[in-house]
Design a protein around this motif. Structure first.
Motif, PDB file in Angstrom:
ATOM      1  N   ARG A 176       0.843  -1.206   0.000  1.00 36.59           N
ATOM      2  CA  ARG A 176       0.000   0.000   0.000  1.00 36.59           C
ATOM      3  C   ARG A 176       0.876   1.253   0.000  1.00 36.59           C
ATOM      4  O   ARG A 176       0.645   2.188  -0.758  1.00 36.59           O
ATOM      5  N   GLU A 177       1.913   1.234   0.831  1.00 31.48           N
ATOM      6  CA  GLU A 177       2.826   2.375   0.947  1.00 31.48           C
ATOM      7  C   GLU A 177       3.588   2.608  -0.363  1.00 31.48           C
ATOM      8  O   GLU A 177       3.702   3.732  -0.845  1.00 31.48           O
ATOM      9  N   VAL A 178       4.097   1.521  -0.947  1.00 31.73           N
ATOM     10  CA  VAL A 178       4.841   1.619  -2.208  1.00 31.73           C
ATOM     11  C   VAL A 178       3.915   2.101  -3.324  1.00 31.73           C
ATOM     12  O   VAL A 178       4.287   2.956  -4.135  1.00 31.73           O
ATOM     13  N   ALA A 179       2.692   1.583  -3.361  1.00 28.87           N
ATOM     14  CA  ALA A 179       1.731   1.976  -4.393  1.00 28.87           C
ATOM     15  C   ALA A 179       1.423   3.467  -4.315  1.00 28.87           C
ATOM     16  O   ALA A 179       1.383   4.157  -5.340  1.00 28.87           O
ATOM     17  N   LEU A 180       1.206   3.982  -3.113  1.00 24.33           N
ATOM     18  CA  LEU A 180       0.932   5.415  -2.952  1.00 24.33           C
ATOM     19  C   LEU A 180       2.125   6.255  -3.393  1.00 24.33           C
ATOM     20  O   LEU A 180       1.972   7.264  -4.082  1.00 24.33           O
ATOM     21  N   GLU A 181       3.307   5.837  -2.993  1.00 23.12           N
ATOM     22  CA  GLU A 181       4.521   6.582  -3.324  1.00 23.12           C
ATOM     23  C   GLU A 181       4.771   6.627  -4.833  1.00 23.12           C
ATOM     24  O   GLU A 181       5.193   7.646  -5.377  1.00 23.12           O
ATOM     25  N   MET A 182       4.494   5.524  -5.510  1.00 23.25           N
ATOM     26  CA  MET A 182       4.763   5.426  -6.949  1.00 23.25           C
ATOM     27  C   MET A 182       3.553   5.767  -7.812  1.00 23.25           C
ATOM     28  O   MET A 182       3.617   5.632  -9.030  1.00 23.25           O
ATOM     29  N   ASP A 183       2.452   6.145  -7.175  1.00 26.33           N
ATOM     30  CA  ASP A 183       1.204   6.464  -7.877  1.00 26.33           C
ATOM     31  C   ASP A 183       0.712   5.273  -8.701  1.00 26.33           C
ATOM     32  O   ASP A 183       0.444   5.378  -9.898  1.00 26.33           O
ATOM     33  N   LEU A 184       0.642   4.118  -8.025  1.00 22.63           N
ATOM     34  CA  LEU A 184       0.187   2.879  -8.645  1.00 22.63           C
ATOM     35  C   LEU A 184      -1.004   2.335  -7.875  1.00 22.63           C
ATOM     36  O   LEU A 184      -1.226   2.692  -6.725  1.00 22.63           O
ATOM     37  N   ASP A 185      -1.731   1.438  -8.504  1.00 25.54           N
ATOM     38  CA  ASP A 185      -2.806   0.739  -7.830  1.00 25.54           C
ATOM     39  C   ASP A 185      -2.203  -0.364  -6.962  1.00 25.54           C
ATOM     40  O   ASP A 185      -1.299  -1.080  -7.401  1.00 25.54           O
ATOM     41  N   ARG A 186      -2.715  -0.506  -5.749  1.00 23.83           N
ATOM     42  CA  ARG A 186      -2.164  -1.485  -4.819  1.00 23.83           C
ATOM     43  C   ARG A 186      -2.259  -2.907  -5.372  1.00 23.83           C
ATOM     44  O   ARG A 186      -1.332  -3.709  -5.230  1.00 23.83           O
ATOM     45  N   SER A 187      -3.359  -3.224  -6.019  1.00 23.87           N
ATOM     46  CA  SER A 187      -3.520  -4.585  -6.556  1.00 23.87           C
ATOM     47  C   SER A 187      -2.483  -4.887  -7.636  1.00 23.87           C
ATOM     48  O   SER A 187      -2.037  -6.026  -7.776  1.00 23.87           O
ATOM     49  N   MET A 188      -2.077  -3.864  -8.403  1.00 26.59           N
ATOM     50  CA  MET A 188      -1.068  -4.066  -9.430  1.00 26.59           C
ATOM     51  C   MET A 188       0.282  -4.394  -8.775  1.00 26.59           C
ATOM     52  O   MET A 188       0.985  -5.310  -9.206  1.00 26.59           O
ATOM     53  N   VAL A 189       0.612  -3.669  -7.723  1.00 29.95           N
ATOM     54  CA  VAL A 189       1.864  -3.924  -7.009  1.00 29.95           C
ATOM     55  C   VAL A 189       1.854  -5.348  -6.446  1.00 29.95           C
ATOM     56  O   VAL A 189       2.837  -6.080  -6.577  1.00 29.95           O
ATOM     57  N   GLN A 190       0.743  -5.745  -5.859  1.00 29.57           N
ATOM     58  CA  GLN A 190       0.645  -7.091  -5.299  1.00 29.57           C
ATOM     59  C   GLN A 190       0.752  -8.155  -6.391  1.00 29.57           C
ATOM     60  O   GLN A 190       1.372  -9.201  -6.196  1.00 29.57           O
ATOM     61  N   ARG A 191       0.163  -7.882  -7.555  1.00 24.29           N
ATOM     62  CA  ARG A 191       0.246  -8.828  -8.674  1.00 24.29           C
ATOM     63  C   ARG A 191       1.690  -8.958  -9.159  1.00 24.29           C
ATOM     64  O   ARG A 191       2.168 -10.055  -9.459  1.00 24.29           O
ATOM     65  N   TRP A 192       2.416  -7.834  -9.219  1.00 22.06           N
ATOM     66  CA  TRP A 192       3.820  -7.869  -9.624  1.00 22.06           C
ATOM     67  C   TRP A 192       4.648  -8.683  -8.637  1.00 22.06           C
ATOM     68  O   TRP A 192       5.522  -9.452  -9.035  1.00 22.06           O
ATOM     69  N   VAL A 193       4.379  -8.514  -7.348  1.00 19.58           N
ATOM     70  CA  VAL A 193       5.114  -9.273  -6.324  1.00 19.58           C
ATOM     71  C   VAL A 193       4.830 -10.762  -6.470  1.00 19.58           C
ATOM     72  O   VAL A 193       5.743 -11.595  -6.415  1.00 19.58           O
ATOM     73  N   ARG A 194       3.558 -11.130  -6.687  1.00 16.03           N
ATOM     74  CA  ARG A 194       3.207 -12.546  -6.880  1.00 16.03           C
ATOM     75  C   ARG A 194       3.904 -13.118  -8.105  1.00 16.03           C
ATOM     76  O   ARG A 194       4.428 -14.239  -8.078  1.00 16.03           O
ATOM     77  N   GLU A 195       3.909 -12.362  -9.194  1.00 16.77           N
ATOM     78  CA  GLU A 195       4.556 -12.833 -10.416  1.00 16.77           C
ATOM     79  C   GLU A 195       6.049 -13.026 -10.187  1.00 16.77           C
ATOM     80  O   GLU A 195       6.629 -14.021 -10.619  1.00 16.77           O
ATOM     81  N   TYR A 196       6.661 -12.087  -9.489  1.00 16.42           N
ATOM     82  CA  TYR A 196       8.094 -12.206  -9.213  1.00 16.42           C
ATOM     83  C   TYR A 196       8.371 -13.413  -8.317  1.00 16.42           C
ATOM     84  O   TYR A 196       9.344 -14.135  -8.531  1.00 16.42           O
ATOM     85  N   ASP A 197       7.528 -13.635  -7.323  1.00 17.09           N
ATOM     86  CA  ASP A 197       7.695 -14.791  -6.435  1.00 17.09           C
ATOM     87  C   ASP A 197       7.615 -16.097  -7.215  1.00 17.09           C
ATOM     88  O   ASP A 197       8.323 -17.056  -6.914  1.00 17.09           O
ATOM     89  N   THR A 198       6.766 -16.132  -8.223  1.00 20.71           N
ATOM     90  CA  THR A 198       6.558 -17.355  -9.001  1.00 20.71           C
ATOM     91  C   THR A 198       7.652 -17.570 -10.041  1.00 20.71           C
ATOM     92  O   THR A 198       8.172 -18.680 -10.174  1.00 20.71           O
TER      93      THR A 198
END
Length: 105
Positions: free
Chosen positions: A28-50
């Motif tokens: 949430r904090e990173v999304a606000l700082e980068m002007d991104l949607d929180r769900s997009m950030v979470q999706r990127w993290v999941r993709e990277y984890d996989t």
């Protein structure tokens, strides 16, 4: 009134955002700082984890392992072979009908 313009992010940017999240910051904090949607950030993290290094291929292309790419290629070849077979079956059927008409005594 038009909808939002779709923004594109390169692999380096996505990796930087993921690294911020993996370093302990909340998505949430990173999304606000980068002007991104929180769900997009979470999706990127999941993709990277996989997929780790194979993440973020871009342009809507699915991220696949080497085995998944081979399976997709083989499925495409099988589909093409089945279509060729079906066409040949129909051609044989058509020609055999016309042959029987010519030789019907």
């Amino acid at each position: 009134m038009r909808g939002k313009v779709r923004r594109k992010y390169d692999k380096e940017f996505k990796t930087m955002v993921v690294n911020l999240c993996l370093s302990g910051r909340k998505s949430r904090e990173v999304a606000l700082e980068m002007d991104l949607d929180r769900s997009m950030v979470q999706r990127w993290v999941r993709e990277y984890d996989t997929y780790k290094a194979n993440s973020f291929k871009g342009n809507g292309n699915p991220v696949m392992t080497a085995e998944q790419e081979e399976i997709a290629h083989l499925k495409a070849e099988l589909h093409q072979a089945q279509m060729d077979r079906d066409i040949l079956k129909k051609a044989v059927s058509i020609f055999s009908k016309s042959d029987s008409k010519n030789f019907n005594l």
